[in-house]
Design an enzyme around this catalytic site. Structure first.
Site, PDB file in Angstrom:
ATOM      1  CD  GLU A  38      64.218 -16.217   8.387  1.00  0.00           C
ATOM      2  OE1 GLU A  38      63.233 -15.915   7.692  1.00  0.00           O
ATOM      3  OE2 GLU A  38      64.135 -16.509   9.585  1.00  0.00           O
ATOM      4  NE  ARG A  68      54.898 -14.730   1.234  1.00  0.00           N
ATOM      5  CZ  ARG A  68      55.810 -15.673   1.022  1.00  0.00           C
ATOM      6  NH1 ARG A  68      55.511 -16.737   0.291  1.00  0.00           N
ATOM      7  NH2 ARG A  68      57.023 -15.580   1.529  1.00  0.00           N
TER       8      ARG A  68
HETATM    9  P1  AMP Z   1      64.757 -11.311   3.745  1.00  0.00           P
HETATM   10  O1  AMP Z   1      65.465 -11.045   2.458  1.00  0.00           O
HETATM   11  O2  AMP Z   1      65.574 -12.168   4.679  1.00  0.00           O
HETATM   12  O3  AMP Z   1      64.276 -10.033   4.413  1.00  0.00           O
HETATM   13  O4  AMP Z   1      63.504 -12.204   3.414  1.00  0.00           O
HETATM   14  C1  AMP Z   1      62.344 -11.625   2.951  1.00  0.00           C
HETATM   15  C2  AMP Z   1      61.640 -12.456   1.931  1.00  0.00           C
HETATM   16  O5  AMP Z   1      61.608 -13.838   2.277  1.00  0.00           O
HETATM   17  C3  AMP Z   1      60.213 -11.987   1.822  1.00  0.00           C
HETATM   18  O6  AMP Z   1      59.872 -11.905   0.450  1.00  0.00           O
HETATM   19  C4  AMP Z   1      59.408 -13.036   2.559  1.00  0.00           C
HETATM   20  O7  AMP Z   1      58.251 -13.339   1.833  1.00  0.00           O
HETATM   21  C5  AMP Z   1      60.310 -14.246   2.689  1.00  0.00           C
HETATM   22  N1  AMP Z   1      60.450 -14.717   4.078  1.00  0.00           N
HETATM   23  C6  AMP Z   1      61.598 -14.723   4.806  1.00  0.00           C
HETATM   24  N2  AMP Z   1      61.415 -15.228   6.029  1.00  0.00           N
HETATM   25  C7  AMP Z   1      60.115 -15.554   6.107  1.00  0.00           C
HETATM   26  C8  AMP Z   1      59.284 -16.128   7.137  1.00  0.00           C
HETATM   27  N3  AMP Z   1      59.776 -16.445   8.340  1.00  0.00           N
HETATM   28  N4  AMP Z   1      57.972 -16.297   6.857  1.00  0.00           N
HETATM   29  C9  AMP Z   1      57.461 -15.966   5.648  1.00  0.00           C
HETATM   30  N5  AMP Z   1      58.196 -15.439   4.642  1.00  0.00           N
HETATM   31  C10 AMP Z   1      59.498 -15.236   4.859  1.00  0.00           C
END
Ligand code: AMP
Length: 176
Positions: free
Chosen positions: A101, A64
């Site tokens: 996450e 995205r």
């Molecule tokens: P992080 O590495 O934990 O910061 O996760 C970020 C990536 O995971 C981004 O590319 C987001 O598109 C996706 N992502 C993580 N958590 C969510 C969520 N709750 N809703 C949508 N996308 C998420």
């Protein structure tokens, strides 16, 4: 930043409970993309933040981050560089592993995507734990580039992802 513009963005972000796994509240940006005023507002706010600064490239994170990053690069008349999931980029790559996450993953960038001292802005749709963005910053710095900023449409502040980005200035449009 005007609250009206942020409120408009917030109104177009949809919560999907238990996707892709139970317990995750997924922030769905497809209604935002379907609304040309909201999508354009994202680009306006990002472009305003880095207007007047020299930017050599926008690095967008799969998938995205490509949507916002590529549009922003075209708007700012600067290069777009994709940071991709493993095995997708055809030429020689560097790779960094990180924790999500939900699960673990890694991202890659072409070794010739950036030059030493390039000034880059990182773009993704959402920062959760910050692991993905931190990995992308490591990839950029590994090529000698300077990350002058990171932009996210959404930041889940309660996960403290910004702590992992060190001194990189962050612009998050909508925070939860
Ligand atoms: P992080 O590495 O934990 O910061 O996760 C970020 C990536 O995971 C981004 O590319 C987001 O598109 C996706 N992502 C993580 N958590 C969510 C969520 N709750 N809703 C949508 N996308 C998420």
């Amino acid at each position: 930043m005007s609250n009206e513009r942020i409120d408009l963005l917030r109104a177009t972000i949809r919560d999907i409970p238990d996707f892709p796994k139970e317990g995750i509240l997924f922030k769905d940006i497809t209604p935002l993309l379907a609304d040309p005023t909201a999508f354009t507002t994202c680009l306006d706010l990002f472009a305003e933040r880095w207007a007047g600064q020299h930017v050599d490239a926008i690095v967008g994170i799969e998938s995205r981050g490509f949507i916002f990053g590529a549009a922003l690069a075209a708007r700012m008349m600067t290069s777009f560089v994709p940071a991709r999931k493993p095995g997708k980029l055809p030429a020689a790559t560097n790779r960094v592993e990180y924790a999500l996450e939900y699960g673990t993953d890694c991202i890659e960038m072409h070794v010739d995507a950036l030059r030493p001292k390039d000034r880059v802005v990182l773009i993704d749709d959402l920062m959760a734990t910050g692991g993905t963005a931190a990995a992308a910053i490591e990839l950029c710095r590994g090529l000698g580039a300077e990350v002058i900023g990171a932009g996210f449409v959404i930041e889940l502040e309660f996960l403290n992802g910004r702590d992992r980005l060190g001194d990189v200035p962050i612009l998050s449009l909508v925070t939860y």
